[in-house]
Every structure is written in C-alpha cells, then in structure tokens.
Design a protein around this motif. Sequence first.
Motif, mmCIF file in Angstrom:
data_model
loop_
_atom_site.group_PDB
_atom_site.id
_atom_site.type_symbol
_atom_site.label_atom_id
_atom_site.label_comp_id
_atom_site.label_asym_id
_atom_site.label_seq_id
_atom_site.Cartn_x
_atom_site.Cartn_y
_atom_site.Cartn_z
ATOM 1 N N UNK A 1 42.839 28.496 38.590
ATOM 2 C CA UNK A 1 42.130 29.742 38.280
ATOM 3 C C UNK A 1 42.968 30.947 38.679
ATOM 4 N N UNK A 2 43.605 30.867 39.862
ATOM 5 C CA UNK A 2 44.423 31.977 40.345
ATOM 6 C C UNK A 2 45.639 32.186 39.438
ATOM 7 N N UNK A 3 46.267 31.065 39.033
ATOM 8 C CA UNK A 3 47.430 31.172 38.147
ATOM 9 C C UNK A 3 47.046 31.821 36.806
ATOM 10 N N UNK A 4 45.911 31.404 36.281
ATOM 11 C CA UNK A 4 45.467 31.959 34.995
ATOM 12 C C UNK A 4 45.209 33.460 35.129
ATOM 13 N N UNK A 5 44.584 33.833 36.265
ATOM 14 C CA UNK A 5 44.288 35.250 36.480
ATOM 15 C C UNK A 5 45.576 36.056 36.639
ATOM 16 N N UNK A 6 46.523 35.499 37.386
ATOM 17 C CA UNK A 6 47.794 36.205 37.586
ATOM 18 C C UNK A 6 48.525 36.412 36.255
ATOM 19 N N UNK A 7 48.518 35.401 35.420
ATOM 20 C CA UNK A 7 49.210 35.517 34.133
ATOM 21 C C UNK A 7 48.537 36.561 33.224
ATOM 22 N N UNK A 8 47.222 36.616 33.271
ATOM 23 C CA UNK A 8 46.507 37.621 32.476
ATOM 24 C C UNK A 8 46.848 39.033 32.937
ATOM 25 N N UNK A 9 46.848 39.239 34.278
ATOM 26 C CA UNK A 9 47.172 40.563 34.813
ATOM 27 C C UNK A 9 48.592 40.971 34.440
#
Length: 271
Positions: A250-258
């Motif tokens: 979840x954190x990786x996905x959020x970081x990539x979106x940002x």
Amino acid sequence: MRSSGPNAPPKPSSAFTLYMRHRCSQSNDLISRPFNERRRIISSEWSSLSQEQKQIYYKQAIVERTKYEEEFAEYKKTDEYKDWLAKQEHNKSLSRKKNGKSSSKEPHEDFDSFEDEYSSKFRRIPIFTHEFLEYNRERETSLRHIRKQVTKLDEETALLSKHIDNLAGAETNLEQQIKLAEATLASEESILAKLNKELVVTFSDLPVPNPDVSARSPNKGVERINPNNIESYLSRLAELTSSGHHEALKAKARDRLKAAVQCGTLSVCSI
C-alpha cells in the motif's frame, strides 16, 4: 326568337318547356287556368323535382336540339333559305337608309342567325328562363362547396406547415445534442486512454501477488500491469491494499502515485 325562314324547322324546346307540355297533357285543370298561373304552378313542381327526374327532360331537349341542328343545316342549303336571307338583308339595308343610319351592322344584329349557325358548337340555355335560373343556383351551390373545401385545405396546409417547421426545429436541436454528446464521448475516451497509459507507466515496476497467475509463468505468481490488464490489475491492487495485510504494498503504491503526480507523469488525477 326571330324566324329563320318561312319553312325553317321549328326551334327546339327547353327541358322546362317539355315538362310543362307533358303536365298540361295530363291535366285539364292546368289547361283551363290562365297561362301565367299555369306556368307558376308548373315552375313550382319543376323546382321540387330531383336531378334524376329532370334528366328525362334534359335528354329530350338535347335530342330535339340535335335534330333541329341537323334539319336546319340542311335547310340552309336550300334556295328558299338563301332567298329569304338575301331579302332580310335587303330590308335591313333599306331600313337603315330610311332612318339615316350607317350601313354598317350594329353589334349583335344577327345574333339569332349566329346562334343557329354555331349552336352545334355552343349549346346555350336561354337566359332568364326557369332552366337558366335553376342552372345558376346549382352552379352557385357547387362553387360554395368548392370554396369551403379550398378553405379547409388551406387550413390543413397551414397546420401541416407548422408541424413541419416544428419537426425541422426539433431535428436541428437533436442533431446539435448528438454532436455535443459525440464530442463529449470523444473527449472522455481521450482522457481515459491517457489515464490508462499514465497508470501503466506509474505502476510498471510494482507487481502484485496474484494466485491466479501460474508460478510456472514468467511472472511467477505475480501480476504486472500492462495495457491489456489495467482493470484487473487495479482491482487486485485495491483488494490487497484494503485488506490490512499488505501495508508495504500500500505504501509503495501511494509513493508511486505521489511521485507520478509531482513529476507530471500522472497528470489527469491528483492525490
């Protein structure tokens, strides 16, 4: 009507005259009455007859007229008629000279002979007779009916024209709405295509576990995003990140979106 010669065939009778003659032959009472009274009674009877009943006498009148025209045409070929006609012209000439008038003929002076000569071409109804007045009444009734029909047709035409104008306006509005919808659809499809392309770039290095993917495949039990599986990939990613057991994913996905939003890689959405 003037005579057409001493031994000329008798003039044909009108339909009304034939009817009056027929009625008088049936009733001694009518014959005993004064002519004007007799004519008034028979005129009233004639007016009450139907057109079908009158046709009997109209046909008889046509037969008489045809016979008269044929007989008169033969009579005009005789020397007797020619002598009579020359005598009539001579008498007219003397009369004009006596009265000091011009030798030229007055308009319609020979109307009767003109009528006799051309009656086969122009069948006339004697003016001011009962038959003539009856004919005029029928024509007036017919004209009133035709005018009424014309007025009705004009009203219907105007109404149809109004409907056509309304339909034309509705068609124009519908065409404009269709064009607007097509333009909106094209715009939405363009945005969706751009979003899909940007999502593939954003999550290209973020595989997600997927037991449905065979371990023997090159992906070895994980699913990677590509233009053909964007919907299934995002569904699987959302399922895993909302389960509470894949916080790192979840954190990786959020970081990539940002990162994608900040650098402009993902321009159609924001975090």
